[in-house]
Design an enzyme around this catalytic site. Structure first.
Site, PDB file in Angstrom:
ATOM      1  N   HIS A   8      -2.508   1.242   6.813  1.00  0.00           N
ATOM      2  CA  HIS A   8      -2.923   1.114   5.418  1.00  0.00           C
ATOM      3  C   HIS A   8      -3.169   2.507   4.843  1.00  0.00           C
ATOM      4  CE1 HIS A   8      -4.277  -0.939   1.867  1.00  0.00           C
ATOM      5  NE2 HIS A   8      -5.404  -0.255   1.854  1.00  0.00           N
ATOM      6  N   CYS A  65       0.806  -1.225   0.000  1.00  0.00           N
ATOM      7  CA  CYS A  65       0.000   0.000   0.000  1.00  0.00           C
ATOM      8  C   CYS A  65       0.839   1.276   0.000  1.00  0.00           C
ATOM      9  CB  CYS A  65      -0.975  -0.004   1.181  1.00  0.00           C
ATOM     10  SG  CYS A  65      -0.195   0.047   2.817  1.00  0.00           S
ATOM     11  N   HIS A  70      -5.832   1.681  -4.358  1.00  0.00           N
ATOM     12  CA  HIS A  70      -4.940   1.170  -3.320  1.00  0.00           C
ATOM     13  C   HIS A  70      -4.539  -0.268  -3.622  1.00  0.00           C
ATOM     14  CE1 HIS A  70      -8.065  -1.020  -0.549  1.00  0.00           C
ATOM     15  NE2 HIS A  70      -8.491  -1.017  -1.783  1.00  0.00           N
TER      16      HIS A  70
END
Length: 390
Positions: free
Chosen positions: A350, A302, A362
């Site tokens: 994240h 990520c 993402h």
């Protein structure tokens, strides 16, 4: 009288005691009930599908957290290794200069031995552990020429600086070893969490996997609904801002007002230009696999994706989510603009890049690919913050 008694039927009750036939049946029933009772806990021990889903999600999140620790340790290790290499090169160069200074003093010592002048003093000085102390205690300066004094000063300086650099290099090597240990630990943690998640999923039946997919689909539909709601709110706010700006321009169309308006919109224009480049890069990565610790170009995790996207726009972001969340200005979710970074979870493990309308690009988790998805993909409560990086 006894001869007139009738025999009792088989299986009748006498004073509350069952005959063998009934006793055998009763014992059989008890055994069956006991077996059923013993079997029940085994069935109850199996976790529900919801529990499995929660456990798997938790394991993926823990793996994500360990991944960011791995990324940080990897970056620290690389920097420390570079520093150690630089220090070792410096130590080698200084050692060479120290040896040259020692050789020059050696020529003086050899000459003194030949002439018998002060040979022991000079020789002992060269062999001393602390030449400066020996130099001070013996007052060797009084017996040296100008050239010899310069050579001695140079030797003492070179030895002192070399010893300092050697100590610095030793400390850096120790730090490097610690960083490598942290890197190894984080890597093992990621691998263990992912293995545990795979094991749980492998135990599901085909029917359970189908039900799990249906649950995930429902979550995605709810996330899409909330994204649409956010998009509607943002559109209304944007319309209100435009109306306010139009009203302000009508009231005051003077040069000062125009200059003020121009200067206030300039940063927005600059940001939009950079954001467009970052988003173009991110879109080009859609479909590439998530791989923990990866920074491209074939795969990403990520924070590796967001770092690479903004690098394409000329903006350098730190490697980890922990640092990226501090690399810009925090803005309200309602004011999120394309290019902003959206961070998730209380431990900030994240991140995705906002594309507008409640959506983002993402790299979700192992086994998935870079994709567009609602920022509510894991529920509204999972959103930590929104940061504008440039």
């Amino acid at each position: 009288m006894a001869s007139h008694r009738k025999s009792r039927p088989t299986g009748s009750r006498v004073a509350g005691i069952r005959t063998p036939a009934l006793a055998t049946a009763a014992l059989t029933s008890v055994a069956l009930l006991s077996q059923s009772a013993n079997a029940a806990p085994e069935a109850d021990d199996k976790p529900s599908l919801e529990e499995v889903e929660k456990k798997v999600d938790d394991l993926y999140r823990q793996a994500g957290s360990a991944t960011e620790k791995y990324n940080g340790a990897k970056e620290k290790t690389a920097k420390q290794r570079k520093r150690v290499d630089t220090l070792l090169d410096d130590v080698a160069q200084r050692t060479e200069k120290l040896n040259e200074a020692r050789e020059e003093l050696g020529t003086f010592a050899a000459a003194q031995y030949r002439t018998g002048a002060s040979a022991p003093d000079t020789a002992t000085f060269l062999l001393a552990d602390t030449p400066q102390d020996y130099f001070d205690q013996t007052q060797l300066m009084d017996r040296m020429t100008g050239r010899q004094k310069v050579a001695v000063d140079d030797y003492i300086t070179q030895q002192s600086e070399t010893m300092e650099k050697r100590q610095e290099a030793a400390e850096s090597l120790e730090t490097l070893t610690e960083s490598q240990g942290d890197l190894k630990t984080a890597k093992a943690t990621v691998q263990r969490k992912l293995a545990d998640a795979r094991e749980l999923l492998s135990k599901l039946t085909a029917e359970e996997k189908a039900r799990l997919a249906a649950i995930e689909k429902e979550k995605q539909e709810e996330a899409a609904r909330k994204a649409a709601e956010l998009a509607r709110q943002q559109a209304e706010q944007q319309k209100e801002r435009e109306q306010e700006q139009e009203a302000a321009q009508q009231q005051d169309s003077g040069s000062s007002s125009s200059g003020s308006s121009s200067s206030s919109t300039a940063p927005d224009s600059s940001y939009a230009t950079k954001a467009d480049k970052a988003l173009a890069f991110a879109r080009a990565q859609i479909g590439k696999p998530y791989v923990w610790g990866a920074t491209g170009p074939g795969s990403y995790d990520c924070s590796g994706l967001t770092q690479a996207a903004w690098k394409a726009a000329g903006v350098t972001l730190p490697r980890t989510t922990y640092d990226q969340v501090n690399a810009g200005t925090t803005v309200p979710l309602a004011d999120a603009r394309p290019g902003d970074l959206v961070f998730f979870y209380d431990d900030v493990t994240h991140v995705g890049i906002y594309i507008g309308n409640g959506m983002m690009i993402h790299a979700p988790k192992p086994g998935t690919y870079v994709r567009e998805e609602s920022i509510y993909y894991d529920g509204e409560s999972s959103i930590h913050s929104v940061v504008r990086p440039a």
